[in-house]
Each structure stands twice: as structure tokens, then as C-alpha cells.
Design a protein around this motif. Structure first.
Motif: not given
Length: 282
Positions: A68-72, A174-182, A252-255, A274-280
Motif C-alpha cells: 500500500y505504501l508503494l501504491e501511494w 502502520v497508520t499511513i498503510a491502514k489509511n491507504i488500505e481504507w 494528513d495521512m500520518e493520522k 506526499k508522504v515520502g521515504g516509504v521505499i527506504a
């Protein structure tokens, strides 16, 4: 190694190759492994991808959340899961210290095909490139077989001059990933809900206007949207998810997304961050 539904032997390996597994890009890619290959994998997921327009096979929650992070991430162009290292013997010249016997079927003596969880195509200022990521539970890194496999993958991708790393649950927000999943499924399933492309564009525009004009919670706005436009219950929430998924509004996808209390101002909604750094990776 997880127990396979069918015994692994040279005939099975050749069958996978003839099926085209590990080949293709985008919608045409076929992962080396899919969830039908295993009798039971716990919480597996089959997710239709934004980037690829195909179903992705994901074996763990950690894999799914990272997907999901990669999709975003806008820089990601293609995601190939369970990518096989079919040319491993030719690519890895320095084999000293590697124990390939750990990855050989005990009965048939046929080597398993080692795969990397994700091969990712990315685009940046320098052009198009690739990164490889192995997704592991942190506890797995204490096992000899996992460490051995990781070293084989590291040498393989190093020889290919492709950036490789391990991602564990500790690296995933996890919060960002769950928000994207939602919101994830809302981007392309509007036809399944009986809407045309024109319908979703029209509804999105109307709901977005209300969000920008009214200083109210999202729950109150979508309630008014459904009432005033005579839409079925749930339509407003779906369109709101679509607006986030299509990145037409910013939150804010971090919340954790809480429509009961969420208020979006015009300056926030139009200036998507954007939410950066997810592919680190480590």
C-alpha cells in the motif's frame, strides 16, 4: 520455506517457467508465487493494483502494508511481487560461504527458486531505475535460513547494481498503510457500484465544493451531500474516499482518518502533501 501444495521437482519448476511466471511488466507480469501455491498462508491478500491494473498476491500483513505504501508513492511506476532470481547461478560469481543446500527440496533434490518480495520500478530526476526489497518479520532475521537467503539476495542484486534492502514491520508506518488500505479500493470500483466515469467526476466535483465551502466535519458534509442530492447512504463516504485516493484533496495521512472530527480547510485540501521515504530500507 513454506510447505507447498504440490511437491517441488524439476517438472514443477519447468511448469512454472512455461506458465510465464516471473516474466512481464505491469499488467502482464506473473509473480513466481501466488496464494494458490500454498495450502494455508494465514492472512493472505489479493489486491487489485493502482499502478499495474492487475491482482497482486501478498502473503503477510507486512507485505500488504508495504504494498500500500508503494501504491501511494508517486515515484513508483511498477510493482513486481515475488520476483524470481532465475539466473542466480550466472549472476552471483562469488559463491564462497553461501549454503544453497538450505534451499533444496529434500526429496527431489531440486533447488527452490529464490525470489525477492518486490522488484520496484521507480522514476526520479535521473530517470527510470529499479530497487529490490525483501519483506521480513523482524523475528525471521534471527533464523539461519532467513539470513542465508538475505545474503544470497544481497549478492545477487549487488551484482545487478540494483539497490536492495530488507524491510520489517518496524520500518512501516502502520497508520499511513491502514489509511491507504481504507481508501484503496475506491479508486477503480465505481463501476461495480453502478457509477459511470462521468458520475464519479460529477459527484467528486460537487462533494469537493462542499468540503471547501463549509467549515464542517466530513461526516456532516457527506450527510448533507447524500440528503441534498438524494444519494443512497454510503455514497458520500465512498466519494470522499475516492477524492483522497485520486489525490484531489489533501489530508494528513500520518493520522488516523476520523470523519467524525475531520475538518479540511481549502488551503489544506488543494495543496496535497506526499508522504515520502516509504521505499527506504535498512
Amino acid at each position: 520455506m513454506a510447505k507447498r501444495k504440490l511437491k517441488w521437482n524439476e517438472d514443477k519448476r519447468q511448469d512454472f517457467i512455461e506458465q510465464g511466471r516471473g516474466n512481464g511488466i505491469g499488467a502482464d507480469y506473473k509473480p513466481w508465487l501466488n496464494i494458490q501455491d500454498f495450502p494455508s498462508m494465514g492472512r493472505v491478500s489479493r489486491v487489485f493494483g493502482w499502478k499495474t491494473k492487475r491482482i497482486h498476491h501478498l502473503f503477510t500483513d507486512i507485505q500488504t502494508r508495504y504494498f500500500y505504501l508503494l501504491e501511494w508513492e508517486d515515484s513508483v511506476l511498477d510493482i513486481r511481487e515475488h520476483f524470481p532470481l532465475l539466473d542466480i547461478d550466472e549472476v552471483i560469481k562469488e559463491k564462497d560461504g553461501l549454503d544453497f543446500a538450505l534451499f533444496t527440496d529434500r526429496e527431489s533434490k531440486t533447488p527452490y527458486v529464490i525470489s525477492t518480495t518486490f522488484l520496484i520500478t521507480v522514476k526520479d530526476k535521473s530517470g527510470i531505475g529499479y530497487i529490490a526489497r525483501s519483506i521480513k518479520a523482524a523475528a525471521e532475521l534471527e533464523k539461519k535460513s532467513s539470513l542465508e537467503k538475505a545474503e544470497i539476495e544481497r549478492r545477487y542484486w549487488e551484482a545487478k547494481e540494483i539497490d536492495w534492502g530488507i524491510v520489517t514491520q518496524k520500518d512501516i508506518p502502520v497508520t499511513i498503510a491502514k489509511n491507504i488500505e481504507w481508501i484503496h479500493s475506491s479508486l477503480y470500483d465505481y463501476k461495480e457500484r453502478g457509477f459511470s466515469e462521468e458520475d464519479i467526476i460529477f459527484m467528486s466535483s460537487n462533494l469537493m465544493d462542499l468540503i471547501y465551502k463549509r467549515n464542517q466535519t466530513i461526516k456532516d458534509i457527506i450527510t448533507a451531500f447524500e440528503r441534498d442530492c438524494n444519494y443512497e447512504a454510503g455514497t458520500g463516504l465512498y466519494v470522499f474516499k475516492y477524492l483522497i485516493a485520486s489525490k484531489q484533496i489533501r489530508i494528513d495521512m500520518e493520522k488516523e482518518i476520523d470523519i467524525n472530527n475531520l475538518v479540511i480547510s481549502p488551503s489544506e485540501g488543494k495543496d496535497f502533501r506526499k508522504v515520502g521515504g516509504v521505499i527506504a530500507a535498512n
